[in-house]
Design a protein around this motif. Structure first.
Motif, PDB file in Angstrom:
ATOM      1  N   TRP A  38       0.805  -1.167  -0.026  1.00  0.00           N
ATOM      2  CA  TRP A  38      -0.182  -0.151   0.005  1.00  0.00           C
ATOM      3  C   TRP A  38       0.976   1.224  -0.012  1.00  0.00           C
ATOM      4  O   TRP A  38       1.402   1.540   1.126  1.00  0.00           O
ATOM      5  N   LEU A  39       1.004   1.771  -1.133  1.00  0.00           N
ATOM      6  CA  LEU A  39       1.683   3.275  -1.181  1.00  0.00           C
ATOM      7  C   LEU A  39       0.767   4.500  -1.287  1.00  0.00           C
ATOM      8  O   LEU A  39      -0.177   4.194  -1.406  1.00  0.00           O
ATOM      9  N   ILE A  40       1.514   5.425  -0.802  1.00  0.00           N
ATOM     10  CA  ILE A  40       0.541   6.595  -0.447  1.00  0.00           C
ATOM     11  C   ILE A  40       1.151   7.732  -1.174  1.00  0.00           C
ATOM     12  O   ILE A  40       2.364   7.784  -0.764  1.00  0.00           O
ATOM     13  N   LEU A  41       0.715   8.502  -2.109  1.00  0.00           N
ATOM     14  CA  LEU A  41       1.454   9.664  -2.673  1.00  0.00           C
ATOM     15  C   LEU A  41       1.013  10.908  -2.033  1.00  0.00           C
ATOM     16  O   LEU A  41      -0.319  11.257  -2.099  1.00  0.00           O
ATOM     17  N   VAL A  42       1.657  11.944  -1.601  1.00  0.00           N
ATOM     18  CA  VAL A  42       1.375  13.153  -1.184  1.00  0.00           C
ATOM     19  C   VAL A  42       2.137  14.236  -1.869  1.00  0.00           C
ATOM     20  O   VAL A  42       3.226  14.227  -1.919  1.00  0.00           O
ATOM     21  N   PRO A  43       1.268  15.247  -2.745  1.00  0.00           N
ATOM     22  CA  PRO A  43       1.785  16.045  -3.479  1.00  0.00           C
ATOM     23  C   PRO A  43       2.534  17.064  -2.315  1.00  0.00           C
ATOM     24  O   PRO A  43       2.147  17.541  -1.338  1.00  0.00           O
ATOM     25  N   ARG A  44       3.718  17.389  -2.792  1.00  0.00           N
ATOM     26  CA  ARG A  44       4.746  17.991  -1.857  1.00  0.00           C
ATOM     27  C   ARG A  44       4.361  19.858  -2.010  1.00  0.00           C
ATOM     28  O   ARG A  44       5.381  20.567  -2.225  1.00  0.00           O
ATOM     29  N   LYS A  45       3.027  20.122  -1.831  1.00  0.00           N
ATOM     30  CA  LYS A  45       2.795  21.393  -1.814  1.00  0.00           C
ATOM     31  C   LYS A  45       1.823  21.643  -0.687  1.00  0.00           C
ATOM     32  O   LYS A  45       0.924  20.910  -0.208  1.00  0.00           O
ATOM     33  N   PRO A  46       1.800  22.973  -0.249  1.00  0.00           N
ATOM     34  CA  PRO A  46       1.166  23.024   0.990  1.00  0.00           C
ATOM     35  C   PRO A  46      -0.481  23.402   0.908  1.00  0.00           C
ATOM     36  O   PRO A  46      -0.942  23.638  -0.351  1.00  0.00           O
ATOM     37  N   ALA A  47      -1.553  23.184   1.729  1.00  0.00           N
ATOM     38  CA  ALA A  47      -2.893  23.597   1.927  1.00  0.00           C
ATOM     39  C   ALA A  47      -3.668  22.864   0.410  1.00  0.00           C
ATOM     40  O   ALA A  47      -4.381  23.486   0.282  1.00  0.00           O
ATOM     41  N   LEU A  48      -3.037  21.719   0.548  1.00  0.00           N
ATOM     42  CA  LEU A  48      -4.124  20.896  -0.573  1.00  0.00           C
ATOM     43  C   LEU A  48      -4.955  19.906   0.179  1.00  0.00           C
ATOM     44  O   LEU A  48      -4.557  19.374   1.106  1.00  0.00           O
ATOM     45  N   VAL A  49      -6.138  19.911   0.016  1.00  0.00           N
ATOM     46  CA  VAL A  49      -7.010  19.101   0.514  1.00  0.00           C
ATOM     47  C   VAL A  49      -7.641  18.077  -0.419  1.00  0.00           C
ATOM     48  O   VAL A  49      -7.577  16.849  -0.316  1.00  0.00           O
ATOM     49  N   ASP A  50      -8.532  18.664  -1.467  1.00  0.00           N
ATOM     50  CA  ASP A  50      -9.059  17.826  -2.372  1.00  0.00           C
ATOM     51  C   ASP A  50      -8.272  17.612  -3.936  1.00  0.00           C
ATOM     52  O   ASP A  50      -7.569  18.655  -4.258  1.00  0.00           O
ATOM     53  N   LEU A  51      -8.590  16.835  -4.614  1.00  0.00           N
ATOM     54  CA  LEU A  51      -7.940  16.536  -6.193  1.00  0.00           C
ATOM     55  C   LEU A  51      -7.971  17.993  -6.618  1.00  0.00           C
ATOM     56  O   LEU A  51      -6.956  18.373  -7.424  1.00  0.00           O
ATOM     57  N   ILE A  52      -9.361  18.488  -6.638  1.00  0.00           N
ATOM     58  CA  ILE A  52      -9.406  19.746  -7.688  1.00  0.00           C
ATOM     59  C   ILE A  52      -8.726  20.982  -6.958  1.00  0.00           C
ATOM     60  O   ILE A  52      -9.116  21.948  -7.608  1.00  0.00           O
ATOM     61  N   ASP A  53      -8.301  20.952  -5.841  1.00  0.00           N
ATOM     62  CA  ASP A  53      -7.598  21.816  -5.250  1.00  0.00           C
ATOM     63  C   ASP A  53      -6.363  22.059  -6.294  1.00  0.00           C
ATOM     64  O   ASP A  53      -5.589  23.220  -5.973  1.00  0.00           O
ATOM     65  N   LEU A  54      -5.706  21.095  -6.873  1.00  0.00           N
ATOM     66  CA  LEU A  54      -4.785  21.096  -7.635  1.00  0.00           C
ATOM     67  C   LEU A  54      -5.068  21.836  -8.881  1.00  0.00           C
ATOM     68  O   LEU A  54      -6.000  21.560  -9.770  1.00  0.00           O
ATOM     69  N   PRO A  76      -6.749  15.301   6.420  1.00  0.00           N
ATOM     70  CA  PRO A  76      -7.204  16.405   5.444  1.00  0.00           C
ATOM     71  C   PRO A  76      -6.022  16.649   4.351  1.00  0.00           C
ATOM     72  O   PRO A  76      -6.389  17.308   3.437  1.00  0.00           O
ATOM     73  N   GLN A  77      -4.844  16.453   4.699  1.00  0.00           N
ATOM     74  CA  GLN A  77      -3.805  16.689   3.709  1.00  0.00           C
ATOM     75  C   GLN A  77      -4.105  15.759   2.339  1.00  0.00           C
ATOM     76  O   GLN A  77      -4.253  14.622   2.567  1.00  0.00           O
ATOM     77  N   LEU A  78      -4.061  16.332   1.196  1.00  0.00           N
ATOM     78  CA  LEU A  78      -4.234  15.613   0.081  1.00  0.00           C
ATOM     79  C   LEU A  78      -3.240  14.515  -0.242  1.00  0.00           C
ATOM     80  O   LEU A  78      -2.313  14.694  -0.394  1.00  0.00           O
ATOM     81  N   HIS A  79      -3.756  13.381  -0.373  1.00  0.00           N
ATOM     82  CA  HIS A  79      -2.996  11.979  -0.511  1.00  0.00           C
ATOM     83  C   HIS A  79      -3.867  11.192  -1.342  1.00  0.00           C
ATOM     84  O   HIS A  79      -4.913  10.977  -1.273  1.00  0.00           O
ATOM     85  N   VAL A  80      -2.932  10.314  -1.933  1.00  0.00           N
ATOM     86  CA  VAL A  80      -3.696   9.104  -2.712  1.00  0.00           C
ATOM     87  C   VAL A  80      -3.141   7.919  -2.608  1.00  0.00           C
ATOM     88  O   VAL A  80      -2.172   7.779  -2.454  1.00  0.00           O
ATOM     89  N   HIS A  81      -4.126   7.032  -2.182  1.00  0.00           N
ATOM     90  CA  HIS A  81      -3.754   5.690  -1.734  1.00  0.00           C
ATOM     91  C   HIS A  81      -3.687   4.789  -3.125  1.00  0.00           C
ATOM     92  O   HIS A  81      -4.310   4.949  -3.885  1.00  0.00           O
ATOM     93  N   VAL A  82      -2.710   4.067  -3.278  1.00  0.00           N
ATOM     94  CA  VAL A  82      -2.370   2.932  -4.512  1.00  0.00           C
ATOM     95  C   VAL A  82      -2.176   1.649  -3.697  1.00  0.00           C
ATOM     96  O   VAL A  82      -1.195   1.366  -3.285  1.00  0.00           O
ATOM     97  N   ILE A  83      -2.940   0.904  -3.958  1.00  0.00           N
ATOM     98  CA  ILE A  83      -3.267  -0.449  -3.004  1.00  0.00           C
ATOM     99  C   ILE A  83      -3.353  -1.383  -4.011  1.00  0.00           C
ATOM    100  O   ILE A  83      -4.049  -1.850  -4.838  1.00  0.00           O
ATOM    101  N   ALA A  84      -2.390  -2.403  -3.766  1.00  0.00           N
ATOM    102  CA  ALA A  84      -2.288  -3.767  -4.354  1.00  0.00           C
ATOM    103  C   ALA A  84      -3.302  -4.847  -3.561  1.00  0.00           C
ATOM    104  O   ALA A  84      -2.844  -5.020  -2.707  1.00  0.00           O
ATOM    105  N   ARG A  85      -4.416  -5.237  -4.453  1.00  0.00           N
ATOM    106  CA  ARG A  85      -5.251  -6.084  -3.764  1.00  0.00           C
ATOM    107  C   ARG A  85      -5.188  -7.473  -4.161  1.00  0.00           C
ATOM    108  O   ARG A  85      -4.854  -7.804  -5.571  1.00  0.00           O
ATOM    109  N   PHE A  86      -5.282  -8.558  -3.299  1.00  0.00           N
ATOM    110  CA  PHE A  86      -5.363  -9.833  -3.702  1.00  0.00           C
ATOM    111  C   PHE A  86      -6.748 -10.481  -3.125  1.00  0.00           C
ATOM    112  O   PHE A  86      -7.253  -9.994  -2.025  1.00  0.00           O
TER     113      PHE A  86
END
Lengths: 140, 140
Positions: free
Chosen positions: B36-52, B90-100
């Protein structure tokens, strides 16, 4: 692009078709607990996000963002949830869900929490109209 | 880009830092139930995907896809799960999960199912090495 595309029967059963964007079919999940759109790329044999070519991933992202902005405009949600899971329905589809601190599952993810609550016809039509207007989708 | 970025304390507590891609910090969730990886954009004050901004959404998508391909290569997962929820962190982060099909939550989403199971040190190092190699990330 449409020729070999068929909506998965479970999505067809649980959702109302909002209409088509250039790349994806837009569905409204028939669960009044949450304003919940689902985008399904209109290409056959897709399961995972990375089954899409890079440029198609971007096309999908653009439409997912558009759906999110539409839900924001319409609902003034507290939080946006976006997810491509597909463990139970293997056709690639992206959930775009407006979440509220007062909703039936908050702060948990929506899946497997509150029993599905079908929209009444008037509320459903009202929401469909608003979403179609925001997304500039004509009635099918 | 890094100047005002700080990782949310809950992500820092629950994850191990894999390293930085050009746009996002990559974390390994310290839960051996699922790769389970998690990607966190290295910018401040992001909450939702569309804040980018649109171009930053695409940069994030490219890195999320890269993380997904890395997990596919390393784990040969049965299903990819990708999600940006953030109802609790609340900090924008994206879960990338390998499922079995054999994993602790299948076919449900992973959240709120199996108790967290920390990696043993050797397994953790092995997975970190593999992910860094796939993503061409140097050890920090």
């Amino acid at each position: 692009m449409n020729s070999n595309f068929t909506l998965h029967p479970q999505l067809a059963a649980e959702c109302i078709v909002v209409g088509d964007l250039p790349f994806a079919r837009v569905l409204l999940n028939n669960d009044a607990n949450y304003p919940w759109l689902i985008l399904v790329p209109r290409k056959p044999a897709l399961v995972d996000l990375i089954d899409l070519a890079d440029d198609d991933q971007i096309r999908l992202l653009r439409e997912v963002s558009g759906a999110a902005r539409a839900l924001k405009e319409i609902t003034r949600y507290d939080k946006l949830n976006v997810a491509a899971l597909g463990n139970q329905v293997p056709q690639l589809h992206v959930h775009v869900i407006a979440r509220f601190r007062s909703d039936a599952a908050w702060p948990n993810p929506v899946w497997g929490r509150a029993p599905r609550k079908a929209y009444d016809a008037a509320a459903c039509e009202r929401l469909l109209d608003l979403v179609r207007k925001e997304l500039k989708i004509a009635v099918m």
